[in-house]
Design a protein around this motif. Sequence first.
Motif, PDB file in Angstrom:
ATOM      1  N   ILE A 108      46.622   0.362  20.438  1.00 23.04           N
ATOM      2  CA  ILE A 108      45.795  -0.502  21.290  1.00 23.04           C
ATOM      3  C   ILE A 108      46.611  -1.428  22.203  1.00 23.04           C
ATOM      4  O   ILE A 108      46.225  -1.670  23.324  1.00 23.04           O
ATOM      5  N   ARG A 109      47.726  -1.935  21.696  1.00 21.58           N
ATOM      6  CA  ARG A 109      48.488  -2.901  22.509  1.00 21.58           C
ATOM      7  C   ARG A 109      49.981  -2.678  22.314  1.00 21.58           C
ATOM      8  O   ARG A 109      50.415  -1.963  21.435  1.00 21.58           O
ATOM      9  N   PHE A 147      40.664  -1.792  30.252  1.00 25.98           N
ATOM     10  CA  PHE A 147      41.991  -2.007  29.642  1.00 25.98           C
ATOM     11  C   PHE A 147      42.219  -1.170  28.399  1.00 25.98           C
ATOM     12  O   PHE A 147      43.311  -1.185  27.839  1.00 25.98           O
ATOM     13  N   CYS A 148      41.219  -0.411  27.945  1.00 27.64           N
ATOM     14  CA  CYS A 148      41.215   0.034  26.546  1.00 27.64           C
ATOM     15  C   CYS A 148      41.447   1.533  26.372  1.00 27.64           C
ATOM     16  O   CYS A 148      40.868   2.353  27.091  1.00 27.64           O
ATOM     17  N   GLN A 197      36.072 -11.135  25.359  1.00 29.60           N
ATOM     18  CA  GLN A 197      37.253 -10.786  26.176  1.00 29.60           C
ATOM     19  C   GLN A 197      37.562 -11.795  27.272  1.00 29.60           C
ATOM     20  O   GLN A 197      38.713 -12.155  27.473  1.00 29.60           O
ATOM     21  N   ASP A 223      37.288 -11.647  20.338  1.00 31.14           N
ATOM     22  CA  ASP A 223      38.577 -11.223  20.888  1.00 31.14           C
ATOM     23  C   ASP A 223      38.643 -11.679  22.347  1.00 31.14           C
ATOM     24  O   ASP A 223      37.624 -11.639  23.051  1.00 31.14           O
ATOM     25  N   ILE A 253      41.220 -11.460  25.994  1.00 27.45           N
ATOM     26  CA  ILE A 253      42.413 -10.959  26.692  1.00 27.45           C
ATOM     27  C   ILE A 253      42.723 -11.930  27.827  1.00 27.45           C
ATOM     28  O   ILE A 253      41.817 -12.251  28.612  1.00 27.45           O
ATOM     29  N   PHE A 257      44.920 -12.039  23.028  1.00 31.39           N
ATOM     30  CA  PHE A 257      46.042 -11.160  23.367  1.00 31.39           C
ATOM     31  C   PHE A 257      46.394 -11.300  24.842  1.00 31.39           C
ATOM     32  O   PHE A 257      45.512 -11.552  25.662  1.00 31.39           O
ATOM     33  N   LYS A 258      47.665 -11.053  25.122  1.00 30.21           N
ATOM     34  CA  LYS A 258      48.062 -10.914  26.524  1.00 30.21           C
ATOM     35  C   LYS A 258      47.697  -9.502  26.950  1.00 30.21           C
ATOM     36  O   LYS A 258      47.932  -8.548  26.189  1.00 30.21           O
ATOM     37  N   TYR A 259      47.161  -9.359  28.148  1.00 29.61           N
ATOM     38  CA  TYR A 259      46.835  -8.024  28.636  1.00 29.61           C
ATOM     39  C   TYR A 259      48.095  -7.149  28.603  1.00 29.61           C
ATOM     40  O   TYR A 259      49.164  -7.560  29.035  1.00 29.61           O
ATOM     41  N   SER A 260      47.929  -5.946  28.065  1.00 28.82           N
ATOM     42  CA  SER A 260      49.062  -5.019  28.039  1.00 28.82           C
ATOM     43  C   SER A 260      48.643  -3.696  28.688  1.00 28.82           C
ATOM     44  O   SER A 260      47.556  -3.167  28.404  1.00 28.82           O
ATOM     45  N   ARG A 295      48.012  -0.109  29.360  1.00 30.76           N
ATOM     46  CA  ARG A 295      47.908   1.114  28.562  1.00 30.76           C
ATOM     47  C   ARG A 295      47.881   2.307  29.498  1.00 30.76           C
ATOM     48  O   ARG A 295      46.950   2.435  30.303  1.00 30.76           O
TER      49      ARG A 295
HETATM   50  N1  5AD Z   1      45.713  -5.365  26.216  1.00 34.08           N
HETATM   51  C1  5AD Z   1      45.463  -6.450  25.444  1.00 34.08           C
HETATM   52  N2  5AD Z   1      44.504  -6.484  24.517  1.00 34.08           N
HETATM   53  C2  5AD Z   1      43.771  -5.373  24.340  1.00 34.08           C
HETATM   54  N3  5AD Z   1      42.767  -5.098  23.497  1.00 34.08           N
HETATM   55  C3  5AD Z   1      42.379  -3.830  23.691  1.00 34.08           C
HETATM   56  N4  5AD Z   1      43.111  -3.270  24.665  1.00 34.08           N
HETATM   57  C4  5AD Z   1      43.989  -4.207  25.089  1.00 34.08           C
HETATM   58  C5  5AD Z   1      44.994  -4.236  26.073  1.00 34.08           C
HETATM   59  N5  5AD Z   1      45.232  -3.182  26.851  1.00 34.08           N
HETATM   60  C6  5AD Z   1      42.210  -6.081  22.583  1.00 34.08           C
HETATM   61  C7  5AD Z   1      40.743  -6.388  22.927  1.00 34.08           C
HETATM   62  C8  5AD Z   1      40.008  -5.697  21.824  1.00 34.08           C
HETATM   63  C9  5AD Z   1      40.981  -5.817  20.676  1.00 34.08           C
HETATM   64  C10 5AD Z   1      40.758  -4.896  19.539  1.00 34.08           C
HETATM   65  O1  5AD Z   1      42.238  -5.558  21.269  1.00 34.08           O
HETATM   66  O2  5AD Z   1      40.557  -7.791  22.876  1.00 34.08           O
HETATM   67  O3  5AD Z   1      38.754  -6.298  21.542  1.00 34.08           O
END
Ligand code: 5AD
Length: 472
Positions: free
Chosen positions: A70-71, A190-191, A294, A332, A334, A363-366, A368
């Motif tokens: 996921i990250r 983002f997922c 998010q 959660d 981002i 979380f910091k956006y990562s 994918r």
């Molecule tokens: N970057 C950062 N956080 C992410 N999540 C999912 N994909 C990413 C990403 N590309 C986080 C979201 C999700 C959690 C399980 O992981 O917040 O709800």
Amino acid sequence: MGLRPAGASAVMTETTAPSSARRGLHVITWGCQMNVYDSARMSDVLRPLGYQPVELPDAADMIILNTCHIRDKAAEKVFSELGRLRLIKEARKAEGQQTIIAVAGCVAQAEGQEILTRAPYVDIVLGPQTYHRLPEMVARAARAGGAVIDTDFPAEQKFDFLPEAAAPQTKGNYTSFLTIQEGCDKFCSFCVVPYTRGAESSRPVTSVLAEARRMAESGVQDITLLGQNVNAYHGEGPDGTVWGLAQLAYELAKIPGLSRIRYSTSHPRDMDDALINAHRDLPELMPFLHLPVQSGSDRILAAMNRGHTADQYRDIVLKLRAVRPDLALSSDFIVGHPGETDEDFEATMQLVRDVKFALAYSFKYSQRPGTPAAGAPLQVPEDVKDARLQALQALLRQQQDEFNATLVGKTIPVLFTGEGRKPGQIVGRSPWLQPIHVQGPHSLIGQTFSVKVTERLTNSLSGELVEETEYA
Ligand code: 5AD
Ligand code: SF4
């Protein structure tokens, strides 16, 4: 590195007879609760072959890495762990012992053949949808006929092929996960989940109820229904109609012994009135809900393809709290999604201030690979992401502490699940999922008692038994 939603599939014809030879199995699990559940199921399907859990990989005839994509640098972590396991495999080989190494889960699904190319000592690569075929894969790998790869999305449901016997791994456990739904059709920008776990699918109601009954018979009282989009559940009912999560919850609540029901992870779009009303009607539905939002900015929510606004999220929370005033929320977040400005981030902070969360993951956006946001312009610089994450986490920590503080002095029902670390201490679980420690006899383990909360620690509570009265 690209995403390969439907990878190569090996056609399996062999069957494997139950074996009495004892073999060691070591499973390393990364990622979400669904992976925890999947790891337990993989152990279940391997048990008839004689595989029993061992603590150390050095003592294992088979090692499974159940991975998460996921990250962060998920794949790199897997390859570095594989490097360590290679040494173990070679050392055991020098002593005449075989070690089967399997890579499972979402990195396996996304990387497929790449794993075998970079780590040719891996014997099995399998995606999250094919672990019911593990016994056949093991038979093939044990014959040293080369590596087996199965990252298919098969037509058959893996759940139909899992052992029927009362889920043995739950023996002596009073809490358990139960996967009822998998996959996702929402395609947030983002997922990776829609690519690694595939399209949304729900287990039939009878299959879920049967597994829940088996768990309850083996002593489970606190059950967490799992799914990437669990409240989008739409399983086939015994009457041929499609059941939603609310209908399923009413039925689960009738199972003797199941006194606590939770579900995770939910999407705001699927939080319908039926489910909100189930929180009103069912005391078994615990007053703690993980509902990821998010972002608090409508602009970013739209860029994320979330399908809801910040105010729609606020409205859902108001409705839930109207029917269940003690409901606490977790979420959660981002920070630094492409295009996120200071104003967008401030809107997230404002949403947090308005809603007040008991717990949250941020979380910091990562980026994918293969997901829409990865190639989007206006990627946010790393130092900006860092600063936003720090500010958000400080606020969320403060809210978590404030929530825990509201419990101090209150008497709450605690399900005792095991021994504490200190002598004479037992540990249990609050309705809001916090671990809580009290001084008390072992005989209370497996039962729910009233506890007065005396102190809050960062991630747990302490309390005292209230005249050892069983909670009615
Ligand atoms: N970057 C950062 N956080 C992410 N999540 C999912 N994909 C990413 C990403 N590309 C986080 C979201 C999700 C959690 C399980 O992981 O917040 O709800
Ligand atoms: Fe990923 Fe969005 Fe689906 Fe959740 S709803 S699994 S974040 S695509």
